[in-house]
Design an enzyme around this catalytic site. Structure first.
Site, PDB file in Angstrom:
ATOM      1  N   ARG A  41       0.833  -1.204   0.000  1.00 48.17           N
ATOM      2  CA  ARG A  41       0.000   0.000   0.000  1.00 48.17           C
ATOM      3  C   ARG A  41       0.871   1.258   0.000  1.00 48.17           C
ATOM      4  O   ARG A  41       0.612   2.206  -0.732  1.00 48.17           O
ATOM      5  CB  ARG A  41      -0.876   0.009   1.241  1.00 48.17           C
ATOM      6  CG  ARG A  41      -2.284   0.111   0.839  1.00 48.17           C
ATOM      7  CD  ARG A  41      -3.278   0.229   1.886  1.00 48.17           C
ATOM      8  NE  ARG A  41      -4.555  -0.013   1.182  1.00 48.17           N
ATOM      9  CZ  ARG A  41      -5.729   0.085   1.725  1.00 48.17           C
ATOM     10  NH1 ARG A  41      -5.837   0.398   2.987  1.00 48.17           N
ATOM     11  NH2 ARG A  41      -6.817  -0.135   1.023  1.00 48.17           N
ATOM     12  N   THR A 131     -13.661   5.044  12.985  1.00 46.72           N
ATOM     13  CA  THR A 131     -14.939   5.013  13.694  1.00 46.72           C
ATOM     14  C   THR A 131     -14.844   3.974  14.794  1.00 46.72           C
ATOM     15  O   THR A 131     -14.458   2.843  14.542  1.00 46.72           O
ATOM     16  CB  THR A 131     -16.068   4.609  12.731  1.00 46.72           C
ATOM     17  OG1 THR A 131     -16.011   5.485  11.634  1.00 46.72           O
ATOM     18  CG2 THR A 131     -17.411   4.694  13.403  1.00 46.72           C
ATOM     19  N   LYS A 219     -20.627   9.978  15.398  1.00 46.14           N
ATOM     20  CA  LYS A 219     -20.246   9.346  14.133  1.00 46.14           C
ATOM     21  C   LYS A 219     -21.142   8.150  13.843  1.00 46.14           C
ATOM     22  O   LYS A 219     -21.665   7.998  12.737  1.00 46.14           O
ATOM     23  CB  LYS A 219     -18.765   8.939  14.198  1.00 46.14           C
ATOM     24  CG  LYS A 219     -18.296   8.081  13.046  1.00 46.14           C
ATOM     25  CD  LYS A 219     -18.408   8.819  11.717  1.00 46.14           C
ATOM     26  CE  LYS A 219     -18.425   7.883  10.559  1.00 46.14           C
ATOM     27  NZ  LYS A 219     -17.295   7.882   9.733  1.00 46.14           N
ATOM     28  N   CYS A 275     -19.005   1.166   5.850  1.00 41.91           N
ATOM     29  CA  CYS A 275     -19.359   1.829   7.109  1.00 41.91           C
ATOM     30  C   CYS A 275     -20.763   1.561   7.623  1.00 41.91           C
ATOM     31  O   CYS A 275     -20.934   1.258   8.803  1.00 41.91           O
ATOM     32  CB  CYS A 275     -19.172   3.330   6.958  1.00 41.91           C
ATOM     33  SG  CYS A 275     -17.445   3.749   6.812  1.00 41.91           S
TER      34      CYS A 275
HETATM   35  C1  UDX Z   1     -11.580   3.745   7.865  1.00 38.70           C
HETATM   36  C2  UDX Z   1     -11.686   3.848   9.351  1.00 38.70           C
HETATM   37  O1  UDX Z   1     -10.473   3.719   9.914  1.00 38.70           O
HETATM   38  C3  UDX Z   1     -12.736   2.924   9.841  1.00 38.70           C
HETATM   39  O2  UDX Z   1     -12.847   2.918  11.207  1.00 38.70           O
HETATM   40  C4  UDX Z   1     -13.968   3.451   9.249  1.00 38.70           C
HETATM   41  O3  UDX Z   1     -15.090   2.908   9.807  1.00 38.70           O
HETATM   42  C5  UDX Z   1     -13.883   3.196   7.774  1.00 38.70           C
HETATM   43  O4  UDX Z   1     -12.847   3.889   7.276  1.00 38.70           O
HETATM   44  P1  UDX Z   1     -10.481   2.687   5.918  1.00 38.70           P
HETATM   45  O5  UDX Z   1      -9.516   3.802   5.751  1.00 38.70           O
HETATM   46  O6  UDX Z   1     -11.636   2.583   4.981  1.00 38.70           O
HETATM   47  O7  UDX Z   1     -11.030   2.676   7.395  1.00 38.70           O
HETATM   48  O8  UDX Z   1      -9.803   1.306   6.069  1.00 38.70           O
HETATM   49  P2  UDX Z   1      -8.707   0.646   5.180  1.00 38.70           P
HETATM   50  O9  UDX Z   1      -8.770   1.179   3.804  1.00 38.70           O
HETATM   51  O10 UDX Z   1      -8.824  -0.812   5.449  1.00 38.70           O
HETATM   52  O11 UDX Z   1      -7.356   1.247   5.822  1.00 38.70           O
HETATM   53  C6  UDX Z   1      -6.845   0.927   7.049  1.00 38.70           C
HETATM   54  C7  UDX Z   1      -5.336   0.795   6.911  1.00 38.70           C
HETATM   55  O12 UDX Z   1      -4.753   0.609   8.204  1.00 38.70           O
HETATM   56  C8  UDX Z   1      -4.868  -0.380   6.049  1.00 38.70           C
HETATM   57  O13 UDX Z   1      -4.061   0.087   4.999  1.00 38.70           O
HETATM   58  C9  UDX Z   1      -4.075  -1.259   7.011  1.00 38.70           C
HETATM   59  O14 UDX Z   1      -2.975  -1.903   6.408  1.00 38.70           O
HETATM   60  C10 UDX Z   1      -3.636  -0.251   8.051  1.00 38.70           C
HETATM   61  N1  UDX Z   1      -3.282  -0.862   9.339  1.00 38.70           N
HETATM   62  C11 UDX Z   1      -4.097  -1.752   9.926  1.00 38.70           C
HETATM   63  C12 UDX Z   1      -2.080  -0.495   9.941  1.00 38.70           C
HETATM   64  O15 UDX Z   1      -1.303   0.292   9.397  1.00 38.70           O
HETATM   65  N2  UDX Z   1      -1.774  -1.033  11.153  1.00 38.70           N
HETATM   66  C13 UDX Z   1      -2.571  -1.947  11.774  1.00 38.70           C
HETATM   67  O16 UDX Z   1      -2.250  -2.433  12.865  1.00 38.70           O
HETATM   68  C14 UDX Z   1      -3.780  -2.316  11.139  1.00 38.70           C
HETATM   69  C1  UDX Z   2     -20.832   6.926   4.376  1.00 40.04           C
HETATM   70  C2  UDX Z   2     -21.212   8.311   4.931  1.00 40.04           C
HETATM   71  O1  UDX Z   2     -21.989   9.018   3.952  1.00 40.04           O
HETATM   72  C3  UDX Z   2     -19.975   9.097   5.315  1.00 40.04           C
HETATM   73  O2  UDX Z   2     -20.343  10.322   5.909  1.00 40.04           O
HETATM   74  C4  UDX Z   2     -19.157   8.256   6.293  1.00 40.04           C
HETATM   75  O3  UDX Z   2     -17.998   8.920   6.694  1.00 40.04           O
HETATM   76  C5  UDX Z   2     -18.817   6.913   5.694  1.00 40.04           C
HETATM   77  O4  UDX Z   2     -20.013   6.248   5.306  1.00 40.04           O
HETATM   78  P1  UDX Z   2     -19.958   6.029   2.039  1.00 40.04           P
HETATM   79  O5  UDX Z   2     -20.164   4.673   2.621  1.00 40.04           O
HETATM   80  O6  UDX Z   2     -18.672   6.327   1.359  1.00 40.04           O
HETATM   81  O7  UDX Z   2     -20.133   7.152   3.157  1.00 40.04           O
HETATM   82  O8  UDX Z   2     -21.109   6.295   0.957  1.00 40.04           O
HETATM   83  P2  UDX Z   2     -22.547   6.928   0.928  1.00 40.04           P
HETATM   84  O9  UDX Z   2     -22.574   7.947  -0.127  1.00 40.04           O
HETATM   85  O10 UDX Z   2     -23.038   7.314   2.261  1.00 40.04           O
HETATM   86  O11 UDX Z   2     -23.418   5.701   0.386  1.00 40.04           O
HETATM   87  C6  UDX Z   2     -23.569   4.509   1.125  1.00 40.04           C
HETATM   88  C7  UDX Z   2     -24.466   3.542   0.370  1.00 40.04           C
HETATM   89  O12 UDX Z   2     -25.814   4.007   0.337  1.00 40.04           O
HETATM   90  C8  UDX Z   2     -24.066   3.330  -1.087  1.00 40.04           C
HETATM   91  O13 UDX Z   2     -24.207   1.955  -1.414  1.00 40.04           O
HETATM   92  C9  UDX Z   2     -25.063   4.168  -1.855  1.00 40.04           C
HETATM   93  O14 UDX Z   2     -25.257   3.738  -3.163  1.00 40.04           O
HETATM   94  C10 UDX Z   2     -26.310   3.962  -0.994  1.00 40.04           C
HETATM   95  N1  UDX Z   2     -27.310   5.031  -1.165  1.00 40.04           N
HETATM   96  C11 UDX Z   2     -27.006   6.328  -0.857  1.00 40.04           C
HETATM   97  C12 UDX Z   2     -28.604   4.695  -1.592  1.00 40.04           C
HETATM   98  O15 UDX Z   2     -28.903   3.521  -1.844  1.00 40.04           O
HETATM   99  N2  UDX Z   2     -29.536   5.706  -1.689  1.00 40.04           N
HETATM  100  C13 UDX Z   2     -29.255   7.010  -1.391  1.00 40.04           C
HETATM  101  O16 UDX Z   2     -30.147   7.854  -1.502  1.00 40.04           O
HETATM  102  C14 UDX Z   2     -27.942   7.324  -0.966  1.00 40.04           C
END
Ligand code: UDX
Ligand code: UDX
Length: 461
Positions: A41, A131, A219, A275
């Protein structure tokens, strides 16, 4: 160059990467480093092919990388040098033991807390970006208090509200930035340091400061409310299909009430993403653990309706195609959980694909960004699935098109040309209500939207 502050982010994922890139762009006097245990990554963040796709992200990374934004795998050294540490490691739903399938798996968070105390020589501010369940900061503080040289770590909660596909815009123009801290002198001082970062570009009245627990819980509640709106409109879409009402017209009529608002009322084949489900499960788990059964049941129903909607969508496909799809070729238009991202985590597309494959259909999947993820999600199904970047090729000789993701590119295709090259009768199941259904019907398709009457050329029985 001498930087005013060293900021570190642990976790170079969907949240950590874009957030730090925007902070680096807006705060040139800070040195921002992003570390991750995943070497590939970090390599990707340092290359021309970033590990995630977000509009504008590449341009911002190109502008800041090597200037005041750095990506590294040297976690120890960077912890030592940082004054502020954002933690955005993933917090998936637990898959084992107590709370399996519900609670957050906090093992990465905990490991990170230990890494921080083992490698720190000065006091630091630790910012929860991931989160987390409410009261996690307390557990973190207890671990951080065990540091060998009795250092003080102030824990701040600064949850992320960015949505994938619009992450950069959400970061640059947020509705609000939330910063939670202890309401003590040192807590407020630490919160101010974080306020200072965002105040570089966010108007001060949009930076909301609050106590730690409200911030953590806000959140989860924000995501639960958003998901609840989708489940609400999706539940109504089922009723519309029985009554010949039109869910889009209802969403419009209801959404123009300024108390309700028009956003997040698009009926769909279900919500996905990393999420919503995870955060609601977490909320449910917390409520249950405090004995609040009715509260837990209420929020759990949001997930149940989402599962129902996905099941219902697949059931409708099979029923419309004369109750059998064995050996029928079906094109999935889209696989990402929403448009403008390659992310397929919890994507309804995955569910639909697996169910159709169980019914022995043959799939061709097209998506502008998510084909690599689709391939790994459906590993093992080779032979019955093919992947096509070109939607026209994906639709060739198929009996049906299933719209999974609301990509703009699917709206402007030449469906007349597509229809010519499909087997007849040809079906379209619009899981996002993005197409012009009447036009498709005129071309010859049998059209099945969500929450609207279907338009078919079959005689009514
Ligand atoms: C984020 C938030 O952290 C999560 O809580 C939220 O609900 C969703 O978005 P996200 O950035 O989407 O997560 O996750 P991911 O893309 O899986 O990235 C997390 C990174 O942390 C990974 O690249 C993983 O390798 C890294 N990681 C994990 C570390 O560097 N150290 C660890 O011990 C575990
Ligand atoms: C969500 C929250 O919006 C963001 O604030 C948080 O930090 C992370 O989680 P994300 O999961 O990236 O973001 O996407 P979002 O745009 O919220 O959509 C979530 C899902 O709901 C998608 O599958 C989308 O297609 C669906 N969706 C959204 C619907 O089916 N109908 C809608 O009207 C809006």
């Amino acid at each position: 160059m001498n930087f005013r502050k060293n900021i570190l982010c642990i976790g170079a994922g969907y949240v950590g990467g874009p957030t730090m890139a925007v902070i680096a762009m807006k705060c040139p006097e800070y040195r921002i480093t992003v570390v991750d245990i995943n070497e590939d990554r970090i390599k990707a963040w340092n290359s021309d092919h970033l590990p995630i796709f977000e509009p504008r992200l590449e341009e911002i990374v190109r502008q800041t990388r090597g200037v005041n934004l750095f990506f590294s795998t040297d976690i120890k050294k960077n912890i030592k040098e940082a004054e502020i540490i954002f933690v955005s490691v993933n917090t998936p739903t637990k898959t084992f033991g107590q709370g399996a399938g519900m609670a957050s798996d906090l093992q990465y968070w905990e490991k990170t807390a230990y890494q921080i105390i083992e490698n720190s020589e000065d006091p630091k501010i630790i910012v929860e970006k991931s989160t987390l369940p409410v009261k996690t900061a307390q557990a973190m503080e207890r671990i951080l208090k065990e540091s060998k040289n009795h250092l003080r770590f102030e824990v701040i909660s600064n949850p992320e509200f960015l949505a994938e596909g619009s992450a950069v815009r959400d970061l640059i123009e947020p509705d609000r930035v939330l910063i939670g801290s202890h309401q003590t002198e040192s807590g407020l001082e630490a919160a101010n340091e974080i306020v200072d970062i965002y105040a570089h570009w966010v108007p001060r009245e949009k930076i909301v400061t609050t106590n730690l627990w409200s911030s953590e819980l806000s959140k989860l509640v924000a995501n639960a409310f958003l998901a609840q709106r989708i489940s609400s409109i999706n539940s109504i879409s089922a009723l519309c299909e029985k009554t010949e009402a039109d869910v889009s017209e209802i969403a419009y009529a209801v959404g123009t009430d300024s108390r309700i608002g028009s956003k997040f009322l698009n009926a769909s084949l279900g919500f996905g993403g990393s999420c919503f489900k995870k955060d609601i499960l977490n909320l449910v788990y917390i409520a249950r653990s405090y004995g609040l059964t009715e509260v837990a049941d209420y929020w759990e129903s949001v997930i149940k309706i989402n599962e129902y909607q996905q099941e219902r969508f697949v059931r409708n496909i099979i029923k419309a195609m004369f109750n059998t799809i064995v050996d029928k070729k079906i094109a999935l238009f889209g696989f990402a959980f929403k448009a403008n991202t390659g992310d397929t985590r919890e994507s309804p597309g995955k569910h639909v694909a697996k169910k159709l494959l169980e019914e022995k259909a043959i799939l061709s999947i097209t998506d502008p960004q998510a084909l690599d993820n689709a391939r790994s999600d459906l590993a093992g199904a080779d032979g019955n699935v093919c992947y096509e970047i070109d939607p026209y090729k994906a639709a060739l000789n198929t009996s049906a098109i299933v719209i999974v993701t609301e990509w703009d590119v699917f709206k402007s295709l030449d469906y007349g040309r597509i229809f010519e090259n499909m087997r007849k009768p040809a079906f379209i199941f619009d899981g996002r209500n993005i197409l012009n259904h009447r036009h498709l019907f005129k071309i010859g398709f049998n059209v099945y939207p969500i929450g609207k009457p279907s338009l078919t050329h079959f005689e009514k029985s």
